[in-house]
Motif scaffolding. Structure first.
Motif, PDB file in Angstrom:
ATOM      1  N   ARG A 713       0.839  -1.202   0.000  1.00  0.00           N
ATOM      2  CA  ARG A 713       0.000   0.000   0.000  1.00  0.00           C
ATOM      3  C   ARG A 713       0.876   1.255   0.000  1.00  0.00           C
ATOM      4  NH1 ARG A 713      -4.591   0.870   4.637  1.00  0.00           N
ATOM      5  NH2 ARG A 713      -5.456   2.816   3.850  1.00  0.00           N
ATOM      6  N   ASN A 714       0.440   2.259  -0.748  1.00  0.00           N
ATOM      7  CA  ASN A 714       1.188   3.523  -0.777  1.00  0.00           C
ATOM      8  C   ASN A 714       1.233   4.157   0.606  1.00  0.00           C
ATOM      9  OD1 ASN A 714       1.312   3.128  -3.521  1.00  0.00           O
ATOM     10  ND2 ASN A 714      -0.153   4.734  -4.045  1.00  0.00           N
ATOM     11  N   ASP A 715       2.351   4.831   0.910  1.00  0.00           N
ATOM     12  CA  ASP A 715       2.468   5.549   2.177  1.00  0.00           C
ATOM     13  C   ASP A 715       1.922   6.961   2.026  1.00  0.00           C
ATOM     14  OD1 ASP A 715       3.662   3.602   3.805  1.00  0.00           O
ATOM     15  OD2 ASP A 715       5.638   4.003   2.936  1.00  0.00           O
ATOM     16  N   PHE A 716       1.260   7.427   3.060  1.00  0.00           N
ATOM     17  CA  PHE A 716       0.733   8.793   3.096  1.00  0.00           C
ATOM     18  C   PHE A 716       1.893   9.777   3.293  1.00  0.00           C
ATOM     19  CE2 PHE A 716      -0.579  12.416   5.669  1.00  0.00           C
ATOM     20  CZ  PHE A 716      -1.730  12.863   5.045  1.00  0.00           C
ATOM     21  N   LEU A 729      -8.944  30.904  -7.452  1.00  0.00           N
ATOM     22  CA  LEU A 729      -8.607  30.456  -8.804  1.00  0.00           C
ATOM     23  C   LEU A 729      -7.204  30.906  -9.203  1.00  0.00           C
ATOM     24  CD1 LEU A 729     -12.015  31.228 -10.569  1.00  0.00           C
ATOM     25  CD2 LEU A 729     -11.277  29.128  -9.423  1.00  0.00           C
ATOM     26  N   GLY A 730      -6.705  30.282 -10.279  1.00  0.00           N
ATOM     27  CA  GLY A 730      -5.411  30.666 -10.830  1.00  0.00           C
ATOM     28  C   GLY A 730      -4.278  29.793 -10.336  1.00  0.00           C
ATOM     29  N   TYR A 731      -3.066  30.359 -10.357  1.00  0.00           N
ATOM     30  CA  TYR A 731      -1.873  29.637  -9.903  1.00  0.00           C
ATOM     31  C   TYR A 731      -1.804  29.723  -8.382  1.00  0.00           C
ATOM     32  CZ  TYR A 731      -0.280  29.339 -14.730  1.00  0.00           C
ATOM     33  OH  TYR A 731      -0.174  29.048 -16.071  1.00  0.00           O
ATOM     34  N   ARG A 732      -1.826  28.576  -7.728  1.00  0.00           N
ATOM     35  CA  ARG A 732      -1.915  28.560  -6.267  1.00  0.00           C
ATOM     36  C   ARG A 732      -1.009  27.496  -5.661  1.00  0.00           C
ATOM     37  NH1 ARG A 732      -4.283  33.289  -4.813  1.00  0.00           N
ATOM     38  NH2 ARG A 732      -5.699  33.863  -6.516  1.00  0.00           N
ATOM     39  N   HIS A 733      -0.485  27.815  -4.489  1.00  0.00           N
ATOM     40  CA  HIS A 733       0.241  26.810  -3.715  1.00  0.00           C
ATOM     41  C   HIS A 733      -0.703  26.176  -2.697  1.00  0.00           C
ATOM     42  CE1 HIS A 733       4.144  28.449  -5.174  1.00  0.00           C
ATOM     43  NE2 HIS A 733       4.511  27.197  -4.992  1.00  0.00           N
ATOM     44  N   ILE A 734      -0.502  24.902  -2.465  1.00  0.00           N
ATOM     45  CA  ILE A 734      -1.248  24.155  -1.449  1.00  0.00           C
ATOM     46  C   ILE A 734      -0.228  23.743  -0.396  1.00  0.00           C
ATOM     47  CG2 ILE A 734      -2.532  22.030  -0.999  1.00  0.00           C
ATOM     48  CD1 ILE A 734      -3.398  22.220  -4.018  1.00  0.00           C
ATOM     49  N   HIS A 735      -0.343  24.305   0.796  1.00  0.00           N
ATOM     50  CA  HIS A 735       0.617  24.015   1.866  1.00  0.00           C
ATOM     51  C   HIS A 735       0.151  22.756   2.598  1.00  0.00           C
ATOM     52  CE1 HIS A 735       2.700  27.758   1.056  1.00  0.00           C
ATOM     53  NE2 HIS A 735       1.508  28.291   0.892  1.00  0.00           N
ATOM     54  N   LEU A 736       0.896  21.691   2.422  1.00  0.00           N
ATOM     55  CA  LEU A 736       0.452  20.370   2.866  1.00  0.00           C
ATOM     56  C   LEU A 736       0.442  20.234   4.388  1.00  0.00           C
ATOM     57  CD1 LEU A 736       2.317  18.178   0.227  1.00  0.00           C
ATOM     58  CD2 LEU A 736      -0.138  18.664   0.318  1.00  0.00           C
ATOM     59  N   LEU A 737      -0.453  19.353   4.853  1.00  0.00           N
ATOM     60  CA  LEU A 737      -0.582  19.053   6.274  1.00  0.00           C
ATOM     61  C   LEU A 737      -0.220  17.596   6.521  1.00  0.00           C
ATOM     62  CD1 LEU A 737      -4.050  20.766   6.890  1.00  0.00           C
ATOM     63  CD2 LEU A 737      -1.784  21.748   7.290  1.00  0.00           C
ATOM     64  N   SER A 738       0.251  17.313   7.721  1.00  0.00           N
ATOM     65  CA  SER A 738       0.595  15.946   8.102  1.00  0.00           C
ATOM     66  C   SER A 738      -0.680  15.153   8.374  1.00  0.00           C
ATOM     67  CB  SER A 738       1.446  15.963   9.375  1.00  0.00           C
ATOM     68  OG  SER A 738       0.646  16.386  10.466  1.00  0.00           O
ATOM     69  N   LYS A 739      -0.511  13.873   8.670  1.00  0.00           N
ATOM     70  CA  LYS A 739      -1.659  13.020   9.012  1.00  0.00           C
ATOM     71  C   LYS A 739      -2.372  13.576  10.238  1.00  0.00           C
ATOM     72  CE  LYS A 739      -2.807   8.160   8.959  1.00  0.00           C
ATOM     73  NZ  LYS A 739      -2.296   6.807   8.752  1.00  0.00           N
TER      74      LYS A 739
END
Length: 763
Positions: A713-716, A729-739
């Motif tokens: 299984r893939n790891d998160f 809308l448009g060019y955007r960054h998505i600042h990721l969150l942990s589990k």
């Protein structure tokens, strides 16, 4: 290195200097587990390192950015239990973001405790207030200190290669050496200070951003004010006051004072803007309360927790007031408390008939008084699962009134019989009890004596209604339960139940005929799912006028969670989840309540606030003449994705991105990119996905990054979830969150979002 990056920003004060020298303190886990540890602030001023006194080998560390706050004195259950042994002024608690356990410490003296309390608070303040430039400088500094193995303040090429592996980069050795030589201006064979900054910038060069910049820049070197305005209007879909916005953004993000004075934006400033909250996918206007808060309570989704007192599973887990503190700080507005008779004559809170630990009810109420309105001013609903004797119920009421005072709602806000529920605005700063009540609210408000038998009234109503036999049997069962409740319910506690009187659910028709707006029913997840399948529209109409609470199945002994989305799709307000359990369900939860200033109340769409609505999740066309939206998402690239915990030395992630829509059944969909082999540092996908969305008001958009694994299984790796209505809308960054739901800077995705109305001809 530190001085190069911070300049005058971080002045070491006396506390920090003493912290860098190190201090011996007791780390405490329980009344019997108290061990000496040597604590020290590292030279980066961002890492606290500690080791055991005995061996000196076992080391642990945490980052200042992991710390949420520092509590002074006996402000944890463990330290309270040691109050007679250790003075208040020597004790403090380090509270971390997310679900990480607190760190309870006892210093050797009040002076040492203050040194660490004040020093840590100052460092947390500095990290919290860092601007974008300082955050980037801090990341560079962190990487340098991690890679500088021999701690000589410079890095040779071997150390750089090790750094690249740590950063998730599988880079060709010749290319890496060329970058190294380019940065080594002194030709010393090592990188130090500004040379390392140069190397890092070459490494993190964003060709995909440069390409966008050059599309709008005539000379490919800068964006003039007009060129930047064009970009904001054409790509970012900013329409109001764009000239002023462009000026403001240049002023905030352009690092060159010369360029700033000329009102132009360099590529560095452009990248800083895109990476900031202004360039984020989440609409900054939705970070504050922006919805109408004057509607009845039943018109809102309400952030609700199940078994709030539990920190782990519901068979053997620890009960703690920390569960309430964490839920309240996340904006939770409906808390659950399971009350049982305590052996010392005072009620206790725990998961009955299990091995979970117990906490005094008094401590829960004290915690509520202190933390209820720190994250949100809007009302808190305390859902009481009452298993106490009448004597201890009376003590519960004494404690509630004595500790909460005016905060506790004990009568209607205007002294009148409510024809509908009051609004969050009208109930600001109030704590509302949810539970069983003897008789009707009208009786007590009209001064009617309690002796009036409620059962007789109900029988008369039923005869007038002429119910069918099956429903009559159900109602008789209601009366039996009501009678039993009347016998075992304290009048004092009953009188405190105002707007959330618990009543058994028979059918939607029965509720509409017999119940009041201030009465409400609770449903198990399985009962709710059955009703959604059989009578979706009836459920939506029901929740337009009465509150409904959903709770997890009792079979979930591991405190796992159900998918809350189907319940929100029919307007259920209090969809209670186990906040202590991380996972996709809590991601959706955090996503929905990330809007409206995280105040814990989200206004339902207008078609769910109408008791005669035709809307049903299975038939969204019932809300009138509307065409679906077409959502087009291009996943462009990723930046500095973290390594997996416990990953093999030298292993590098193979990331893929899955884009998910969680909405009504017809809108729910997912698509994913191909995986990129051996590159978590700057993977490039450039893949576009298209979704059709009929009910955007109920849709959540979720981005998930996984480490592809062919054999298992893939790891998160990270995720981010938000309401579709909060998407920019448009060019955007998505600042990721942990589990865990906490930030993992600088990990991000770079995407382009476009939404268009689908014309009726194309359907």
């Amino acid at each position: 290195m530190t001085s190069v990056l911070y300049g005058a920003r971080l002045q070491l004060d006396e506390n920090m200097e003493r912290m860098q020298e190190g201090t011996m303190m007791r780390k405490v886990k329980s009344k019997n587990w108290k061990k000496q540890r040597y604590f020290m602030l590292k030279e980066d001023c961002m890492t606290i390192w500690y080791k055991s006194k005995m061996s000196g080998k076992a080391k642990s560390a945490f980052s200042v950015s992991d710390v949420e706050t520092v509590r002074e004195g006996h402000q944890s259950e463990v330290l309270q239990s040691l109050a007679e042994e250790f003075p208040d002024e020597c004790c403090f608690t380090v509270v971390f973001h997310g679900r990480r356990s607190n760190l309870d410490l006892i210093a050797g003296s009040a002076e040492e405790a203050q040194c660490w309390i004040q020093g840590l608070r100052r460092l947390v303040e500095i990290v919290t207030n860092m601007d974008q430039r300082e955050k980037i400088d801090q990341w560079i500094c962190d990487w340098f200190l991690k890679a500088d193995k021999d701690k000589d303040g410079r890095m040779n090429f071997k150390e750089v290669q090790h750094l690249l592996r740590m950063m998730n980069v599988a880079m060709n050795e010749d290319h890496a050496f060329r970058l190294f030589q380019m940065a080594d201006k002194s030709e010393s064979g090592t990188l130090e200070g500004e040379e390392f900054v140069l190397f890092y910038k070459a490494l993190t060069q964003r060709d995909e951003v440069l390409e966008i910049f050059q599309q709008y820049s005539e000379d490919s070197k800068k964006l003039t004010l007009l060129e930047f305005v064009d970009f904001l209007q054409q790509e970012q879909m900013e329409v109001d006051g764009t000239d002023e916005l462009a000026m403001e953004l240049i002023d905030r993000f352009e690092p060159s004072e010369t360029a700033k004075a000329r009102h132009v934006l360099s590529i560095d400033g452009f990248l800083m803007y895109l990476y900031s909250p202004d360039g984020s996918i989440f609409n900054p206007e939705h970070r504050k309360v922006f919805q109408d808060m004057s509607q009845p309570l039943c018109h809102y989704f309400i952030s609700s927790s199940h078994n709030t007192y539990l920190m782990e599973d519901q068979l053997r887990g620890q009960s703690s007031v920390e569960g309430y503190i964490r839920a309240l700080k996340r904006g939770c507005r409906c808390l659950e408390v399971d009350c049982w008779d305590g052996s010392n004559g005072e009620p206790i809170v725990y998961h009955g008939h299990t091995f979970t630990s117990k906490i005094p009810f008094r401590e829960v109420v004290t915690t509520l008084e202190k933390y209820a309105f720190r994250a949100s001013d809007y009302p808190v609903i305390l859902s009481i699962e009452n298993h106490c004797s009448i004597e201890q119920q009376d003590i519960m009421v004494q404690q509630l009134k004595g500790i909460l005072g005016e905060q506790l709602l004990t009568t209607t806000i205007d002294g009148r019989v409510p024809v509908q529920l009051p609004s969050p605005e009208e109930l600001k700063g109030k704590i509302i009890l949810k539970g069983k009540r003897i008789g009707y609210l009208e009786d007590s408000l009209n001064g009617q004596p309690d002796e009036v038998p409620e059962q007789e009234d109900m029988e008369e109503e039923e005869e007038e209604e002429g119910p069918e036999a099956e429903e009559e049997a159900l109602r008789n069962e209601d009366k039996r339960k009501e009678k039993k409740a009347k016998q075992s319910l304290s009048k004092e506690l009953s009188d405190c139940i105002v707007y959330c009187k618990s009543v058994p659910f028979c059918s939607f028709q029965h509720s509409r005929s017999h119940y009041k707006p201030y009465e409400m029913s609770s449903f198990t997840e399985s009962k709710a799912r059955k009703l959604i399948r059989e009578a979706g529209n009836d459920f939506v109409r029901h929740t337009a006028w009465q509150l409904a609470r959903i709770f997890p199945s009792g079979l979930r002994t591991d405190s796992s969670n159900y998918n809350p989305k189907p319940m929100w799709n029919v307007g259920c307000q209090m969809v209670a989840l186990n906040f202590q359990t991380a996972g996709a369900e809590m991601d959706l939860y955090d996503g929905l309540f990330s809007q409206n200033g995280r105040c814990g109340y989200v206004l339902k769409p207008s078609f769910m606030r109408d008791t005669e609505t035709n809307f049903s999740p299975e038939n969204p066309q019932g809300i009138g003449d509307r065409n679906p939206l077409t959502l087009i998402i291009k996943v462009i690239s990723g930046q500095q994705l973290p390594k997996m915990p416990n990953s093999k030395e030298g292993s590098i992630v193979d990331p893929l991105v899955r884009v998910e829509i969680h909405g009504v059944p017809g809108d729910s969909a997912k698509q994913e990119t191909k995986y990129i082999d051996n590159n978590g540092f700057n993977p490039q996908w450039g893949e576009s996905f298209q979704f059709q969305v009929w009910v955007p008001e109920l849709a959540l958009l979720r981005f998930v990054v996984e480490d592809y694994d062919m054999a298992s299984r893939n790891d998160f790796v990270g995720q981010y979830t938000l309401p579709l209505t909060s998407v920019k809308l448009g060019y955007r960054h998505i600042h990721l969150l942990s589990k865990d739901g906490t930030g993992i800077p600088p990990a991000s995705l770079f995407v382009h979002i476009h939404i268009r109305e689908t014309s009726s001809e194309t359907n």
